[in-house]
Design a protein around this motif. Structure first.
Motif, PDB file in Angstrom:
ATOM      1  N   TYR A  91      -2.021  -2.299  -3.609  1.00  0.00           N
ATOM      2  CA  TYR A  91      -1.559  -2.984  -4.802  1.00  0.00           C
ATOM      3  C   TYR A  91      -1.290  -4.459  -4.510  1.00  0.00           C
ATOM      4  O   TYR A  91      -0.738  -4.786  -3.453  1.00  0.00           O
ATOM      5  CB  TYR A  91      -0.238  -2.385  -5.300  1.00  0.00           C
ATOM      6  CG  TYR A  91      -0.270  -0.924  -5.630  1.00  0.00           C
ATOM      7  CD1 TYR A  91      -0.017   0.029  -4.655  1.00  0.00           C
ATOM      8  CD2 TYR A  91      -0.528  -0.497  -6.926  1.00  0.00           C
ATOM      9  CE1 TYR A  91      -0.034   1.380  -4.956  1.00  0.00           C
ATOM     10  CE2 TYR A  91      -0.540   0.853  -7.243  1.00  0.00           C
ATOM     11  CZ  TYR A  91      -0.291   1.777  -6.253  1.00  0.00           C
ATOM     12  OH  TYR A  91      -0.308   3.116  -6.558  1.00  0.00           O
TER      13      TYR A  91
ATOM     14  N   ARG B 277       0.840  -1.186   0.000  1.00  0.00           N
ATOM     15  CA  ARG B 277       0.000   0.000   0.000  1.00  0.00           C
ATOM     16  C   ARG B 277       0.879   1.240   0.000  1.00  0.00           C
ATOM     17  O   ARG B 277       2.031   1.207   0.434  1.00  0.00           O
ATOM     18  CB  ARG B 277      -0.936   0.024   1.212  1.00  0.00           C
ATOM     19  CG  ARG B 277      -0.252   0.206   2.552  1.00  0.00           C
ATOM     20  CD  ARG B 277      -1.288   0.128   3.668  1.00  0.00           C
ATOM     21  NE  ARG B 277      -0.678   0.304   4.985  1.00  0.00           N
ATOM     22  CZ  ARG B 277      -1.342   0.196   6.133  1.00  0.00           C
ATOM     23  NH1 ARG B 277      -2.655  -0.106   6.118  1.00  0.00           N
ATOM     24  NH2 ARG B 277      -0.717   0.371   7.266  1.00  0.00           N
TER      25      ARG B 277
ATOM     26  N   ARG C 275       5.814   3.423  -0.576  1.00  0.00           N
ATOM     27  CA  ARG C 275       5.051   2.180  -0.654  1.00  0.00           C
ATOM     28  C   ARG C 275       5.536   1.211   0.414  1.00  0.00           C
ATOM     29  O   ARG C 275       6.740   1.084   0.655  1.00  0.00           O
ATOM     30  CB  ARG C 275       5.186   1.583  -2.043  1.00  0.00           C
ATOM     31  CG  ARG C 275       4.264   0.440  -2.312  1.00  0.00           C
ATOM     32  CD  ARG C 275       4.034   0.251  -3.790  1.00  0.00           C
ATOM     33  NE  ARG C 275       5.254   0.212  -4.554  1.00  0.00           N
ATOM     34  CZ  ARG C 275       5.312   0.325  -5.870  1.00  0.00           C
ATOM     35  NH1 ARG C 275       4.191   0.498  -6.566  1.00  0.00           N
ATOM     36  NH2 ARG C 275       6.465   0.262  -6.497  1.00  0.00           N
TER      37      ARG C 275
ATOM     38  N   GLY D 297      -3.759  -0.885  -8.706  1.00  0.00           N
ATOM     39  CA  GLY D 297      -4.106  -0.400  -7.385  1.00  0.00           C
ATOM     40  C   GLY D 297      -5.585  -0.168  -7.169  1.00  0.00           C
ATOM     41  O   GLY D 297      -6.343   0.066  -8.115  1.00  0.00           O
TER      42      GLY D 297
END
Length: 122
Positions: A94, A37, A44, A115
């Protein structure tokens, strides 16, 4: 190969969502699959991974005890059940795979989905 996330949306704090990662051109049960995420303004973050088949699962401390990763091999889909969501869980989520059998601590991924946005707010 295409990975497609779905199931994102707006949820109130304490609520739940289930994200799906569906694949075309790839048998997901043959590989470890990860969820990442990225929150606004942040890097990320790897949050969960499941080994090939019905293998071991792994979670980042930030989601442990609240999120559950699972597979439905018949549907060629990996899920991320997210419970007790909090505003700090707001992010684009994701799914990805490094085309390895086993999770390796958020290594270099070969394929990514585009995503799904999860927003946790009143």
């Amino acid at each position: 190969v295409q990975l497609v996330e779905s199931g994102g949306g707006l949820v109130e704090p304490g609520g739940s969502l289930r994200l799906s990662c569906a694949a075309s051109g790839l048998r997901l049960d043959h590989y470890a699959i990860s969820w990442f995420r990225q929150a606004p303004g942040k890097e990320r973050e790897g949050i969960s991974c499941i080994n090939k088949g019905l293998g071991n699962t792994y979670y980042a401390d930030s989601v442990k005890g609240r999120f559950t990763i699972s597979r439905d091999n018949a549907k060629n889909t990996v899920y991320l059940q997210m419970n007790n969501l909090q505003p700090e869980d707001t992010a684009v989520y994701y799914c990805a795979t490094e085309l390895a059998y086993y999770c390796s601590g958020w290594g270099r991924m070969e394929y990514w989905g585009k995503g799904a946005l999860v927003t946790v707010s009143l």
